[in-house]
Design a protein around this motif. Structure first.
Motif, mmCIF file in Angstrom:
data_model
loop_
_atom_site.group_PDB
_atom_site.id
_atom_site.type_symbol
_atom_site.label_atom_id
_atom_site.label_comp_id
_atom_site.label_asym_id
_atom_site.label_seq_id
_atom_site.Cartn_x
_atom_site.Cartn_y
_atom_site.Cartn_z
ATOM 1 N N VAL A 28 -35.761 -4.980 -7.929
ATOM 2 C CA VAL A 28 -35.689 -4.188 -9.158
ATOM 3 C C VAL A 28 -34.527 -3.202 -9.107
ATOM 4 O O VAL A 28 -33.762 -3.066 -10.073
ATOM 5 N N THR A 29 -34.367 -2.533 -7.968
ATOM 6 C CA THR A 29 -33.429 -1.404 -7.909
ATOM 7 C C THR A 29 -32.068 -1.760 -7.344
ATOM 8 O O THR A 29 -31.074 -1.094 -7.637
ATOM 9 N N GLY A 30 -31.981 -2.804 -6.507
ATOM 10 C CA GLY A 30 -30.763 -3.027 -5.751
ATOM 11 C C GLY A 30 -30.616 -1.951 -4.689
ATOM 12 O O GLY A 30 -31.556 -1.188 -4.422
ATOM 13 N N ILE A 31 -29.446 -1.862 -4.085
ATOM 14 C CA ILE A 31 -29.191 -0.848 -3.053
ATOM 15 C C ILE A 31 -28.139 0.103 -3.597
ATOM 16 O O ILE A 31 -26.943 -0.207 -3.603
ATOM 17 N N ASN A 32 -28.593 1.248 -4.065
ATOM 18 C CA ASN A 32 -27.666 2.177 -4.724
ATOM 19 C C ASN A 32 -27.993 3.649 -4.520
ATOM 20 O O ASN A 32 -27.340 4.512 -5.097
ATOM 21 N N ASP A 33 -29.027 3.950 -3.713
ATOM 22 C CA ASP A 33 -29.363 5.348 -3.450
ATOM 23 C C ASP A 33 -30.135 5.417 -2.130
ATOM 24 O O ASP A 33 -30.376 4.392 -1.488
ATOM 25 N N MET A 34 -30.523 6.625 -1.740
ATOM 26 C CA MET A 34 -31.180 6.784 -0.448
ATOM 27 C C MET A 34 -32.564 6.145 -0.413
ATOM 28 O O MET A 34 -32.999 5.661 0.636
ATOM 29 N N THR A 35 -33.251 6.114 -1.547
ATOM 30 C CA THR A 35 -34.556 5.453 -1.562
ATOM 31 C C THR A 35 -34.414 3.979 -1.236
ATOM 32 O O THR A 35 -35.144 3.430 -0.392
ATOM 33 N N SER A 36 -33.449 3.325 -1.854
ATOM 34 C CA SER A 36 -33.232 1.906 -1.570
ATOM 35 C C SER A 36 -32.673 1.709 -0.167
ATOM 36 O O SER A 36 -32.958 0.692 0.482
ATOM 37 N N MET A 119 -24.176 11.663 -1.418
ATOM 38 C CA MET A 119 -23.158 11.528 -0.392
ATOM 39 C C MET A 119 -23.706 10.881 0.879
ATOM 40 O O MET A 119 -23.031 10.070 1.522
ATOM 41 N N MET A 120 -24.929 11.210 1.259
ATOM 42 C CA MET A 120 -25.486 10.594 2.461
ATOM 43 C C MET A 120 -25.748 9.107 2.263
ATOM 44 O O MET A 120 -25.759 8.336 3.230
ATOM 45 N N PHE A 121 -25.925 8.678 1.020
ATOM 46 C CA PHE A 121 -26.007 7.235 0.779
ATOM 47 C C PHE A 121 -24.683 6.580 1.152
ATOM 48 O O PHE A 121 -24.667 5.517 1.777
#
Length: 212
Positions: A28-36, A119-121
């Motif tokens: 659903v989300t892809g990899i684009n933030d720290m949660t993913s 930024m940490m992503f």
């Protein structure tokens, strides 16, 4: 029924459930933030646990040869996931950080912004990318991909996501079939079939520190 069969059945289901949920959310989300990114890391951890688990259950292949073939067909992908877990997630190797700074000079110029949202992503993405690129043979050739990976380059990102998806889904399939194999050996009780000896054993439980 051996007690170990029930334990292996439950363990295979635990691993499968994690991967199913990871696959659902990342689809659903892809990899684009720290949660993913955390979901991605958990995927590598779970697949690594599968690699360790598989070594302990190979005796079942005597009765289920197709399980062995199914595992072998994706074993290279699983070993790559374990490598990433060992160097980047379960342990953050100092050598990996050093190589990341060398490979991605952008990190040097982003230190003042490291607490900014997102930024940490980016830091994680670049360090992951570095870990991917260190998975090489003695002659420097890449073991999984045919070239260096740049996760900011759409074709390379797509290539990695295809690897991730196929690895997670093949592991789900294998674990489903493994659970079915162990399930054949397990007595499946329901609430109407409670046995007093199980409750007596529960009352006598003494907890000890798990050493291994």
């Amino acid at each position: 029924m051996a007690k170990a069969d029930m334990e292996q059945f439950i363990k295979s289901q635990l691993l499968k459930a994690d991967l199913i949920e990871i696959d659902r959310q990342l689809s659903v989300t892809g990899i684009n933030d720290m949660t993913s990114m955390l979901l991605l890391k958990q995927a590598f951890i779970t697949v690594s646990n599968l690699v360790d688990f598989e070594i302990t259950i190979r005796s079942i292949y005597r009765e289920h040869e197709k399980l062995s073939s199914e595992y072998k067909s994706s074993s290279k992908n699983y070993e790559f996931a374990k490598y990433l877990r060992n160097k980047y997630i379960g342990h953050i190797k100092q050598e990996l950080i050093q190589k990341s700074i060398e490979w991605k000079p952008e990190l040097r110029y982003s230190l003042k912004r490291i607490d900014e949202p997102g930024m940490m992503f980016i830091f994680n993405l670049f360090i992951l990318e570095t870990a991917i690129n260190t998975y090489v043979n003695d002659d420097g050739s890449h073991k999984i991909f045919e070239s260096e990976t740049d996760l900011k380059y759409p074709p390379d990102l797509k290539r990695f996501l295809i690897y991730l998806s196929s690895t997670v889904r093949s592991a789900i399939s294998y674990l489903s079939n493994l659970a079915n194999a162990f399930g054949e050996r397990v007595e499946m009780l329901d609430a109407s079939e409670q046995k007093i000896e199980h409750w007596i054993a529960a009352g006598e439980t003494r907890f000890e520190f798990i050493k291994k």
